[in-house]
Each structure stands twice: as C-alpha cells, then as structure tokens.
Design a protein around this motif. Structure first.
Motif, short mmCIF file in Angstrom:
data_model
loop_
_atom_site.label_atom_id
_atom_site.label_comp_id
_atom_site.label_asym_id
_atom_site.label_seq_id
_atom_site.Cartn_x
_atom_site.Cartn_y
_atom_site.Cartn_z
N ILE A 135 -39.34 6.79 1.68
CA ILE A 135 -40.68 6.66 1.19
C ILE A 135 -41.71 6.06 2.65
CG2 ILE A 135 -42.06 5.18 -0.31
CD1 ILE A 135 -39.56 4.61 -2.20
N VAL A 136 -42.80 6.69 2.34
CA VAL A 136 -43.68 6.38 3.48
C VAL A 136 -44.76 5.60 2.73
CG1 VAL A 136 -45.47 7.06 5.22
CG2 VAL A 136 -43.08 8.23 4.91
N SER A 137 -45.14 4.34 2.73
CA SER A 137 -46.39 3.66 2.09
C SER A 137 -47.30 3.33 3.30
CB SER A 137 -45.53 2.42 1.54
OG SER A 137 -45.26 1.43 2.29
N ASN A 138 -48.50 2.76 2.70
CA ASN A 138 -49.72 2.31 3.42
C ASN A 138 -49.10 0.81 3.93
OD1 ASN A 138 -52.51 2.72 4.14
ND2 ASN A 138 -52.37 0.74 3.84
N GLY A 139 -48.79 0.01 2.88
CA GLY A 139 -48.22 -1.34 3.08
C GLY A 139 -49.61 -2.16 3.39
N LEU A 140 -49.40 -3.53 3.95
CA LEU A 140 -50.34 -4.43 4.16
C LEU A 140 -51.05 -4.84 2.68
CD1 LEU A 140 -52.06 -3.38 7.42
CD2 LEU A 140 -50.03 -4.82 7.07
N GLY A 141 -50.38 -4.74 1.63
CA GLY A 141 -50.81 -5.16 0.35
C GLY A 141 -51.60 -3.99 -0.25
N LEU A 142 -51.90 -2.93 0.10
CA LEU A 142 -52.86 -1.89 -0.35
C LEU A 142 -52.43 -1.51 -1.77
CD1 LEU A 142 -55.49 -0.03 0.17
CD2 LEU A 142 -53.73 1.79 0.74
N GLU A 143 -51.09 -1.03 -1.90
CA GLU A 143 -50.65 -0.31 -3.09
C GLU A 143 -50.25 -1.42 -4.12
OE1 GLU A 143 -49.36 0.34 -0.15
OE2 GLU A 143 -48.78 2.40 0.19
N LEU A 168 -41.81 -0.17 -5.57
CA LEU A 168 -41.20 -0.23 -3.97
C LEU A 168 -39.81 -1.21 -3.80
CD1 LEU A 168 -44.54 -0.21 -2.31
CD2 LEU A 168 -42.90 1.53 -2.01
N ASP A 169 -40.02 -2.00 -4.58
CA ASP A 169 -38.76 -3.13 -4.52
C ASP A 169 -37.45 -2.45 -5.12
OD1 ASP A 169 -40.29 -5.07 -3.39
OD2 ASP A 169 -40.62 -6.01 -5.12
N ASN A 170 -37.92 -1.71 -6.54
CA ASN A 170 -36.74 -1.04 -7.03
C ASN A 170 -36.18 0.02 -6.21
OD1 ASN A 170 -37.00 -2.74 -9.45
ND2 ASN A 170 -38.41 -1.08 -10.39
N ALA A 171 -36.98 0.74 -5.43
CA ALA A 171 -36.54 1.76 -4.64
C ALA A 171 -35.62 1.04 -3.50
CB ALA A 171 -37.75 2.39 -3.94
N ARG A 172 -36.13 -0.04 -2.81
CA ARG A 172 -35.30 -0.58 -1.79
C ARG A 172 -34.11 -0.97 -2.25
NH1 ARG A 172 -40.68 -2.82 -0.56
NH2 ARG A 172 -41.72 -2.25 1.22
N SER A 173 -34.07 -1.67 -3.57
CA SER A 173 -32.79 -2.15 -4.31
C SER A 173 -31.65 -1.15 -4.53
CB SER A 173 -33.17 -2.73 -5.58
OG SER A 173 -33.48 -1.90 -6.38
N GLU A 174 -32.24 0.30 -4.47
CA GLU A 174 -31.42 1.58 -4.67
C GLU A 174 -30.97 1.83 -3.23
OE1 GLU A 174 -30.19 2.63 -7.31
OE2 GLU A 174 -31.16 1.15 -8.61
N GLY A 175 -31.42 1.07 -2.18
CA GLY A 175 -31.07 1.86 -0.75
C GLY A 175 -32.02 2.58 -0.14
N VAL A 176 -33.25 2.98 -0.48
CA VAL A 176 -34.18 3.91 -0.25
C VAL A 176 -34.87 3.20 1.14
CG1 VAL A 176 -36.12 5.13 -0.60
CG2 VAL A 176 -34.44 4.99 -2.31
N GLU A 177 -35.07 3.92 2.20
CA GLU A 177 -35.78 3.51 3.30
C GLU A 177 -37.12 3.30 3.06
OE1 GLU A 177 -34.57 2.34 6.27
OE2 GLU A 177 -36.33 2.18 7.16
N VAL A 178 -37.81 2.50 3.30
CA VAL A 178 -39.32 2.35 3.18
C VAL A 178 -40.10 2.18 4.49
CG1 VAL A 178 -41.41 1.16 2.06
CG2 VAL A 178 -39.31 1.55 0.58
N LEU A 179 -40.94 2.99 5.03
CA LEU A 179 -41.60 2.81 6.14
C LEU A 179 -42.82 2.50 5.71
CD1 LEU A 179 -42.30 3.45 9.19
CD2 LEU A 179 -42.89 5.58 8.72
N GLU A 180 -43.31 1.32 5.91
CA GLU A 180 -44.66 0.79 5.63
C GLU A 180 -45.56 0.87 7.03
OE1 GLU A 180 -45.10 -3.17 4.00
OE2 GLU A 180 -43.24 -2.92 2.61
N VAL A 181 -46.33 1.95 7.16
CA VAL A 181 -47.04 2.25 8.41
C VAL A 181 -47.97 1.17 8.81
CG1 VAL A 181 -48.52 4.18 9.16
CG2 VAL A 181 -46.87 4.75 7.62
#
Length: 323
Positions: free
Chosen positions: A98-106, A113-126
């Motif tokens: 997952i590629v996200s903007n981050g810094l509280g935008l979304e 995003l928390d659920n995806a992380r809990s499933e082991g998905v890599e999240v790149l907060e650009v």
C-alpha cells in the motif's frame, strides 16, 4: 521569503521499509521480467493499492506495467474525507504493498490502514520521506502539512522513496527495470519544476500573495517564493469550519494586502470563498484550483503534471496586474 509552513527537523534519508508480504516478495524476487512472463503462465502479478489519485498517477508512472495498481480515491474526491467500499477494504488487506500519502491526510482511512498492517501488508507512507513542513498558523499550527505534492521537487523525493521501496525488496535486476521508468518520470518532474518557476517569476514579487480554500499551498509557497496570507478554512483540513470572526478578519487582511483573487478548491463548494469575497471592500475574484484531487480525463487535471501546470497558470492569471 514567506511561506505557509516551517521545515521540520526530520532526516531526508528514507526509512528502510519492512519486507513485502510473501506473494509480492516471491513474485518480485524473480525479477519483473519473470513476473510479466509469469502472467502468461497463470502466476499473479504483484498488486499495489494507492490511497490518493495524485500518488496513484505517480506510482503508475514509476512501476509501468510491472504491477497492478489500484487507486482508491476517485476523481474530484476530497482526500480528507473520502471513504471506501467493503470490497476496496478487502483489496487493501490482501495487497502486496500500500502506498499512502500519510501525515494525517487520509482521515477516513485510518482504520483501514491499521487493519491492512495487522494483516502484514507493507504500507509506504510517502509523506514521512519528503522533509515535511509544519503548518505555521490556523487550527493546524505545529502539525505536519501533508500537501507536499504542491512542490514538484518534493515529488521527486517521493519518486525516490517509491523506487527505493521496490529496489530494496526485489533485487538489483528488478531495480534496474523500475529505474528506467522512474528516471523518465523524474525528468518530466524536473521540467515541470522549471516551468512553474518560470511562471512564478513572471508574477511581480509584491503580488505573490495567496488566499486559498484551506492551508494547502504551503509547500508551493516555499518552493516558488509566495506568501500564504490566509485561508477561508483556517486549518489544514477541509473538515474545519470558520467562524464569522475568522472570515471578518481574513476579509480585512485581503483588503490590506490588495489581493485580487481568492483561490477555491475545484472539488469543494465555493460558497464560503464567495461569501468572503462579498465581505471584502475591494474587487476580488474567486478562482478554483485543482488543489486536492485529479479529475476525469477531460476535466483539466487528469495527471499530476497536468494538475500542477493548470494551477500555476491559474495563479499567475489571478495575481497578474491589470493592464
């Protein structure tokens, strides 16, 4: 030089990402050429989910045909408030990256995003990689400003972060394949940065004053030597609301600065901006910008580069002296 934000003390070096999930790592470990070949033999192509349509366009330019890219945010949507379907939530939880903007935008996707992380998905907060600014004023003062895309130079850094994430996980042969498309896109971004600089320099320095829908052009102001003197929504989010006193104070600021144009957001109703212009005792125009979202193909900002060019030209026209 006045800006809408202040530099934060974060290091510029990208944070090293965690390994991808098994499917993505396995597929990419064979190299992108092998991955493409694998499609014809029934093996799945790596799947990347991107939260915003601005970063979605950037990611597609970097990865080319090497992965399936799903973009969650629809054209003309507001990144601060958009939501997703149950099907899209499932796509996030089964993605390879997952590629996200981050810094509280979304703001509407935090739980997903928390659920995806809990499933082991890599999240790149650009946003963590682009030397973010803090808001200097308004309700969001002191918080990190997520609107880094208004500065093409920082988008170059974002491309580096995306490429580095791919390269670290897939090996030198795959990194070389992605590097070709990333280099081509970097060249386009450098041309964009130079073109906007030329447009900005043509505006007299004493007219480079921005009043926008909310605090979204701080990075643009710093990069191209503008001053953000106020926002209709005195915050970094479109979910805020101004008081009557806020609007009255901003109206007097606009008068004193001699600002001829208030820039609204094309994806938001212009009623508040128009109400503000009505309170100003000088002639003020309201002009929309593509500040938060790309548009459909025929609506003027279908790509990140088109969006930036259109905004620069609209700002120049809105602030140019009268003949």
């Amino acid at each position: 030089m006045s800006t809408g934000g202040a530099r934060r003390g974060r290091p510029r070096d990208p944070r090293r990402p965690r390994p991808f999930t098994s499917l993505f790592a396995a597929a990419l470990a064979l190299g992108l050429t092998a991955a493409v070949t694998a499609c014809s033999t029934g093996q799945e192509t790596p799947r990347i989910v991107v939260t915003t349509n601005i970063l979605g366009d950037v990611v597609r330019n970097v990865v080319g045909e090497s992965a399936d890219v799903t973009v969650l945010m629809k054209p003309n949507a507001d990144p601060h408030s958009f939501g997703i379907s149950a099907k899209e939530a499932g796509q996030m939880e089964s993605a390879d990256l997952i590629v996200s903007n981050g810094l509280g935008l979304e703001e509407g996707l935090n739980a997903n995003l928390d659920n995806a992380r809990s499933e082991g998905v890599e999240v790149l907060e650009v946003g963590e990689h682009i030397d973010p600014l803090d808001y200097r004023s308004g309700e969001s003062s002191g918080q990190a400003d997520p609107h880094f895309w208004t500065d093409p130079e920082r988008m170059l850094t974002a491309v580096d972060a995306i490429e580095d994430t791919l390269a670290e996980q897939v090996g030198s042969d795959v990194a070389a394949a992605v590097a070709d498309s990333a280099d081509t896109y970097r060249d386009q971004l450098k041309d964009l940065d130079a073109e906007i600089a030329d447009i900005a320099e043509a505006i007299p320095a004493d007219r480079r004053k921005l009043v926008t829908n909310h605090h979204v052009f701080g990075y643009f102001a710093e990069r191209f030597d503008f001053e953000v003197i106020g926002a209709v929504l005195p915050s970094g989010t479109t979910l805020a609301s101004p008081s009557a006193a806020d609007l009255e104070e901003l109206a007097r600021t606009v008068e004193e600065a001699g600002v001829p144009t208030i820039f609204a957001d094309s994806s938001q109703p212009q009623k508040l901006a128009e109400a503000l212009s009505g309170e100003v005792d000088t002639e003020v125009e309201v002009v929309p910008l593509y500040s938060e979202s790309l548009t459909e193909a025929d609506r003027g900002a279908a790509t990140y580069i088109d969006m930036q060019k259109a905004n620069a030209e609209a700002i120049a026209a809105g602030l140019a002296p009268e003949d």
